[in-house]
Write an enzyme that holds these catalytic residues in place. Structure first.
Site, PDB file in Angstrom:
ATOM      1  CB  CYS A  74     136.692 -65.276  37.984  1.00  9.63           C
ATOM      2  SG  CYS A  74     137.299 -63.913  36.858  1.00  9.63           S
ATOM      3  CB  CYS A  80     140.626 -58.965  38.596  1.00 10.30           C
ATOM      4  SG  CYS A  80     139.354 -57.900  38.591  1.00 10.30           S
ATOM      5  CB  CYS A  83     135.965 -60.996  43.427  1.00 12.22           C
ATOM      6  SG  CYS A  83     134.553 -60.702  42.338  1.00 12.22           S
ATOM      7  CB  CYS A 162     133.457 -58.932  34.922  1.00  7.93           C
ATOM      8  SG  CYS A 162     133.176 -58.698  36.795  1.00  7.93           S
ATOM      9  CB  CYS A 411     127.743 -49.099  52.327  1.00  7.35           C
ATOM     10  SG  CYS A 411     128.240 -47.046  52.200  1.00  7.35           S
TER      11      CYS A 411
END
Length: 453
Positions: A74, A80, A83, A162, A411
């Site tokens: 990317c 960004c 990630c 993305c 999670c």
């Protein structure tokens, strides 16, 4: 200890990775956390922040590279915050996530007899997100920008693609950016708390290709609304639903409570194996559909259903896991505190012709006791709480209920470990399986099996 000060340039060997994916270098046992550094790399770094118990460093040079280092595909990766692990090979990402779970459950909590399985990964760990939440803003030149936030900030990185989003979502994003510019739509400015357009949200059905486009606005009045819808339909004639969501609060919450359907249906449809689900703009629905099927299949395996069991699905949301289990169970009882989610669950039960389900709105610990008073005794309890984990009162209620098995999806393995220590009063943690729901990020989902002692 060797002196450590801001702006110092130092060298060292990375000895560990944090749960955030940062490399750890130690000076006399004092840890320095360095983003994008990998285990066994010999590096040069600059100290940028010093705290009482740790410091933060910036990677300057890699003198000896890890065999697990790869080139991030990317072009926005360095800026960004979406990630954190694109520089780490996917095989090593899966191993890192397993190590996180081992560290929590075996090294810290001493569940030494509990099995930690390998992380369940993806064949192709890209383009997996079925939902995108894209902030809208303006740059210093007063131009419309759309993308994702810089790490630990609300600075928007203007992006055209993305690699973890559904490819349709970036097409919609780029088209919407052009439409907003052409029609001179007012853009919300967070610092001034003024302007209209705040976020673009796109949802797609992984197995159905149905698509919902949601414009989140700071207020209901939107002069260019009809023109925007017309241009969207010209560009994406197969779109299923276009909605406006009203969020006039000045907070970090992305969506408000009120939504207006501007075109098409109120919901989209998706499928998980043989089950069908209606998804609204507000519905909680797992982001990675391919991995969700693997996660739920593991949960069914742990539940050991023969068709004779009563299953209690707590924190049931729109009923996904409960309805997934219903064909294998005698009866599924679901409880959820959000009224709209229970309405969706009931509708989804009707769609799937699941006549052996009951969904009730309320606090799990209270509804469970009501069911117990009615003589309802679950064999299996499904638990899938938010990141904060289970309320302690709920755990204590489970301990009095004494189901044969508890299947706990999480999670946030850290809060799952905390809850496991409470359940250990009456339950044996048999095994934990990490599932990689969010490749290229540090997030890891787990499913755990607890058997009554």
């Amino acid at each position: 200890m060797q002196a450590i000060a801001k702006n110092d340039i130092k060298t060292g060997t990375v000895v560990d990775l944090t749960h955030e994916g940062h490399g750890v270098v130690k000076i006399d046992r004092f840890p320095i956390f360095i983003p994008q550094a990998l285990i066994n790399e010999q590096i040069e770094y600059k100290i940028i922040k010093v705290k009482k118990n740790f410091a933060i460093g910036k990677l300057l040079n890699i003198n000896t590279r890890s065999e697990n280092r790869v080139a991030p595909p990317c072009i926005y990766y360095e800026r960004c915050g979406g990630c954190q692990l694109q520089h780490l090979s996917y095989e090593a990402q899966l191993e890192m996530k397993k190590e996180q779970v081992i560290n929590l459950f075996q090294r810290k909590a001493h569940f030494d007899n509990s099995k930690i399985n390998d992380t369940v990964g993806m064949t192709d760990p890209w383009r997996y997100r079925n939902k995108s939440q894209i902030p809208v803003g303006k740059n210093e030149q007063n131009e419309v920008i759309m993308g994702f936030y810089r790490q630990r900030s609300h600075d928007i990185i203007d992006m055209e693609s993305c690699l973890i989003q559904d490819s349709q979502h970036q097409e919609v994003m780029n088209e919407v950016k052009s439409i907003l510019k052409d029609l001179n739509v007012s853009i919300y400015q967070e610092q001034l708390k003024k302007g209209l357009m705040r976020h673009l949200v796109v949802r797609t059905g992984y197995h159905t290709d149905e698509m919902m486009i949601i414009f989140v606005t700071n207020g209901k009045k939107w002069p260019q609304k009809n023109a925007v819808v017309e241009k969207i339909l010209d560009a994406f004639p197969n779109v299923t639903s276009i909605k406006q969501n009203i969020n006039d609060s000045h907070s970090n919450v992305i969506m408000g409570r009120q939504s207006i359907t501007l075109y098409g249906k109120d919901t989209i449809i998706d499928q998980l194996t043989d089950s069908t689900f209606k998804i609204s703009d507000q519905s909680f629905y797992q982001i990675n559909s391919e991995q969700t099927e693997k996660l739920y299949n593991k949960a069914i395996e742990y539940a050991q259903l023969t068709g004779n069991e009563v299953v209690l699905d707590t924190y049931c949301g729109i009923g996904t896991i409960g309805l997934y289990m219903a064909p294998h169970a005698k009866h599924v009882y679901g409880v959820e505190v959000v009224p709209s989610a229970i309405e969706d669950a009931q509708q989804n039960a009707t769609i799937n012709q699941c006549n052996n389900t009951t969904f009730v709105c309320g606090k799990a610990e209270e509804v469970i006791l009501q069911w117990k008073a009615q003589g309802i005794k679950p064999d299996v309890v499904m638990v899938d709480p938010p990141r904060k984990g289970c309320d302690e009162t709920f755990i204590q209620t489970l301990l009095t209920l004494e189901p044969k098995r508890i299947v706990y999806i999480s999670c946030n393995p850290a809060t799952q470990q905390r809850d496991a220590l409470l359940l250990a009063e009456k339950y044996q943690l048999e095994e934990v399986t990490p599932v990689d729901m969010f490749p290229q990020t540090t997030h890891v989902e787990t499913v755990a099996l607890f058997n009554l002692k």
